[in-house]
Design a protein around this motif. Sequence first.
Motif, PDB file in Angstrom:
ATOM      1  N   GLN A  33      46.547  26.028  54.052  1.00  0.00           N
ATOM      2  CA  GLN A  33      45.233  25.934  53.423  1.00  0.00           C
ATOM      3  C   GLN A  33      44.574  27.312  53.448  1.00  0.00           C
ATOM      4  O   GLN A  33      44.487  27.942  54.501  1.00  0.00           O
ATOM      5  CB  GLN A  33      44.366  24.920  54.178  1.00  0.00           C
ATOM      6  CG  GLN A  33      44.913  23.494  54.160  1.00  0.00           C
ATOM      7  CD  GLN A  33      44.835  22.881  52.770  1.00  0.00           C
ATOM      8  OE1 GLN A  33      43.907  23.138  52.030  1.00  0.00           O
ATOM      9  NE2 GLN A  33      45.820  22.060  52.428  1.00  0.00           N
ATOM     10  N   THR A  34      44.148  27.780  52.303  1.00  0.00           N
ATOM     11  CA  THR A  34      43.454  29.066  52.246  1.00  0.00           C
ATOM     12  C   THR A  34      41.998  28.839  51.924  1.00  0.00           C
ATOM     13  O   THR A  34      41.652  27.971  51.128  1.00  0.00           O
ATOM     14  CB  THR A  34      44.083  29.971  51.175  1.00  0.00           C
ATOM     15  OG1 THR A  34      44.008  29.315  49.906  1.00  0.00           O
ATOM     16  CG2 THR A  34      45.534  30.290  51.507  1.00  0.00           C
ATOM     17  N   SER A  35      41.132  29.626  52.547  1.00  0.00           N
ATOM     18  CA  SER A  35      39.701  29.522  52.297  1.00  0.00           C
ATOM     19  C   SER A  35      39.376  30.150  50.950  1.00  0.00           C
ATOM     20  O   SER A  35      40.045  31.095  50.511  1.00  0.00           O
ATOM     21  CB  SER A  35      38.917  30.232  53.402  1.00  0.00           C
ATOM     22  OG  SER A  35      39.190  29.639  54.647  1.00  0.00           O
ATOM     23  N   PRO A  36      38.340  29.632  50.274  1.00  0.00           N
ATOM     24  CA  PRO A  36      37.922  30.259  49.017  1.00  0.00           C
ATOM     25  C   PRO A  36      37.568  31.715  49.243  1.00  0.00           C
ATOM     26  O   PRO A  36      37.023  32.093  50.279  1.00  0.00           O
ATOM     27  CB  PRO A  36      36.675  29.440  48.628  1.00  0.00           C
ATOM     28  CG  PRO A  36      36.817  28.138  49.351  1.00  0.00           C
ATOM     29  CD  PRO A  36      37.527  28.464  50.627  1.00  0.00           C
ATOM     30  N   SER A  37      37.911  32.562  48.280  1.00  0.00           N
ATOM     31  CA  SER A  37      37.645  33.995  48.432  1.00  0.00           C
ATOM     32  C   SER A  37      36.875  34.514  47.226  1.00  0.00           C
ATOM     33  O   SER A  37      36.937  33.950  46.134  1.00  0.00           O
ATOM     34  CB  SER A  37      38.954  34.773  48.586  1.00  0.00           C
ATOM     35  OG  SER A  37      39.777  34.584  47.449  1.00  0.00           O
ATOM     36  N   GLN A  38      36.154  35.617  47.440  1.00  0.00           N
ATOM     37  CA  GLN A  38      35.391  36.234  46.371  1.00  0.00           C
ATOM     38  C   GLN A  38      36.328  36.997  45.431  1.00  0.00           C
ATOM     39  O   GLN A  38      37.393  37.472  45.833  1.00  0.00           O
ATOM     40  CB  GLN A  38      34.372  37.207  46.962  1.00  0.00           C
ATOM     41  CG  GLN A  38      33.296  36.564  47.812  1.00  0.00           C
ATOM     42  CD  GLN A  38      32.224  35.893  46.969  1.00  0.00           C
ATOM     43  OE1 GLN A  38      32.421  35.606  45.794  1.00  0.00           O
ATOM     44  NE2 GLN A  38      31.084  35.629  47.590  1.00  0.00           N
ATOM     45  N   ALA A  57      33.427  24.522  42.273  1.00  0.00           N
ATOM     46  CA  ALA A  57      34.459  23.809  43.034  1.00  0.00           C
ATOM     47  C   ALA A  57      35.819  23.916  42.355  1.00  0.00           C
ATOM     48  O   ALA A  57      36.843  24.133  43.024  1.00  0.00           O
ATOM     49  CB  ALA A  57      34.046  22.341  43.191  1.00  0.00           C
ATOM     50  N   LYS A  84      37.337  27.139  42.980  1.00  0.00           N
ATOM     51  CA  LYS A  84      37.549  27.389  44.410  1.00  0.00           C
ATOM     52  C   LYS A  84      36.894  28.705  44.844  1.00  0.00           C
ATOM     53  O   LYS A  84      37.502  29.533  45.545  1.00  0.00           O
ATOM     54  CB  LYS A  84      39.051  27.383  44.746  1.00  0.00           C
ATOM     55  CG  LYS A  84      39.704  26.058  44.483  1.00  0.00           C
ATOM     56  CD  LYS A  84      41.143  26.037  44.931  1.00  0.00           C
ATOM     57  CE  LYS A  84      41.632  24.611  44.891  1.00  0.00           C
ATOM     58  NZ  LYS A  84      42.812  24.350  44.185  1.00  0.00           N
ATOM     59  N   LEU A  85      35.640  28.884  44.420  1.00  0.00           N
ATOM     60  CA  LEU A  85      34.868  30.069  44.803  1.00  0.00           C
ATOM     61  C   LEU A  85      33.910  29.720  45.933  1.00  0.00           C
ATOM     62  O   LEU A  85      33.387  28.592  45.978  1.00  0.00           O
ATOM     63  CB  LEU A  85      34.080  30.596  43.602  1.00  0.00           C
ATOM     64  CG  LEU A  85      34.924  31.218  42.481  1.00  0.00           C
ATOM     65  CD1 LEU A  85      34.119  31.376  41.211  1.00  0.00           C
ATOM     66  CD2 LEU A  85      35.483  32.571  42.929  1.00  0.00           C
ATOM     67  N   PRO A  86      33.623  30.633  46.848  1.00  0.00           N
ATOM     68  CA  PRO A  86      32.754  30.356  47.997  1.00  0.00           C
ATOM     69  C   PRO A  86      31.271  30.512  47.629  1.00  0.00           C
ATOM     70  O   PRO A  86      30.528  31.274  48.243  1.00  0.00           O
ATOM     71  CB  PRO A  86      33.191  31.403  49.032  1.00  0.00           C
ATOM     72  CG  PRO A  86      33.608  32.572  48.199  1.00  0.00           C
ATOM     73  CD  PRO A  86      34.229  31.998  46.943  1.00  0.00           C
ATOM     74  N   CYS A 123      33.837  31.593  35.721  1.00  0.00           N
ATOM     75  CA  CYS A 123      34.342  31.348  37.082  1.00  0.00           C
ATOM     76  C   CYS A 123      35.866  31.351  37.104  1.00  0.00           C
ATOM     77  O   CYS A 123      36.489  31.946  37.995  1.00  0.00           O
ATOM     78  CB  CYS A 123      33.832  30.003  37.603  1.00  0.00           C
ATOM     79  SG  CYS A 123      32.084  29.997  38.058  1.00  0.00           S
ATOM     80  N   ALA A 129      38.100  34.029  39.156  1.00  0.00           N
ATOM     81  CA  ALA A 129      38.897  33.500  40.269  1.00  0.00           C
ATOM     82  C   ALA A 129      40.387  33.675  40.043  1.00  0.00           C
ATOM     83  O   ALA A 129      41.197  33.507  40.958  1.00  0.00           O
ATOM     84  CB  ALA A 129      38.572  32.018  40.476  1.00  0.00           C
TER      85      ALA A 129
END
Length: 456
Positions: A4-9, A369, A372-374, A451, A455
């Motif tokens: 699982q990867t966290s959303p990144s800028q 969402a 997958k952007l923070p 977006c 992304a």
Amino acid sequence: MTSQTSPSQPSVQQINAFREREARVYAKARPKSKKRFADGVAGFLDGVPMHWMLDWPMPFPMVVEKASGAAITDIDGIELDDFCLGDTGSMFGHSPPPVARAIRRQARRGLTYMLPSEDVLELGHLLTTMFGLPQWQIATTASDANRFALRVARAVTGRAKILVFNGCYHGAVEETFVRLKDGKPVNKPGLSGQFRDLTEDTKVIEFNDVAALEAVLAPGDAACVIAEPVLTNSCMVLPDPGYHAELRRITRETGTLLLIDETHTISSGLGGYTRVHGLDPDIFVLGKPIAGGVPASVWGLSAGVAERYSDYTRRKPWGYSGIGTTLSANPLQFACMKATLTDVMTAKNYRHMEKLAARLADGLSDAVARAKLPWHVARVGARVEFICAPGPLRNGAEAEAAHAPALEAAIHVGLVNRGCLIAPFHNMMLVSPATRKKQVDRLVDAFGEICGELAG
């Protein structure tokens, strides 16, 4: 096992490439604006009539031919769905018909003469009915109204200091240009010609911090807390549940007046955040949209503060009070405010605005969402903002840290190229009575496309 990867800028390279591409598209589509404005306009300092016209993130400002309802058309014939709406000045749409009729009617009767017109006979009652406070005065801008109201607060309390919240915005009121840096009050950076230490008479704390509020007001030396109900001229910060009740309790216990500045949060609903959420300020200020786009503002006093100020004025020496300007309370303002309060600022219009604003906020949130952007989305009534950072935010320091100028500028130009205009100084979008569902959906689709590109 899947990782699982966290959303990144988006990376700096992605942002720059996107913005450069969108800038070329923008310039190619607007040869007339480019020819007339790209090098500035002769006779104006830095080529513009007001310096913040240079702050739009497009390669050069578009020249507007006309605006009507919730759309704006430039001299190249490009029509945009307008969600900026004069950064709240035209919150109810461009030239609402009742206001346009009022302007035409009053133009035949004179624009300013330092005396009341018949519209005044109804206006005071309309202001009290809409906003609750019983005593009112008219000014030309919210900056003026706040300045005048702070004079009243200091006059009736005999105290010099005021309290503001880090990250606040109250127009061009000098005392409010302070911020916290490393936990210490300092003059806000960037002030032109600032030669004195504003923190001598202004206290500043973080929004939503009840303990800090109690501590800073405990000495009993603050005349007034001047507060936006929601921090807005930054990344939007909503109050914690119960925060406004604590603010009112503590100000009363310390003999400190409470000024609520609704110039941006009038989007909250009929009567503004104050009426919708049952706030009880001593002083109320509203500018920008109160006259449907004509420069005007109002400031109101509670019965108790009005009585105290009347006593003060009877005792003070004769002379100029420092309150009011020659163009304040002119008959054009009266006519337009009466039309706005009677026929534009209505429950029906607010229902329409809030319904579409909710649709907009949901659509933007879904787009974030999917990509997958923070990021997150905030809304107060008809006012919506996307924020290029996780949220929600709780104070001005967090709002400042969340601000992403280069990324936001790229998104802004991308939206313009897809037919949508939002506020240039932050990611604010307003829904007006003239805004239509198809316009909201176009904005959501455009934002979603951007977006996805950023992304990717």
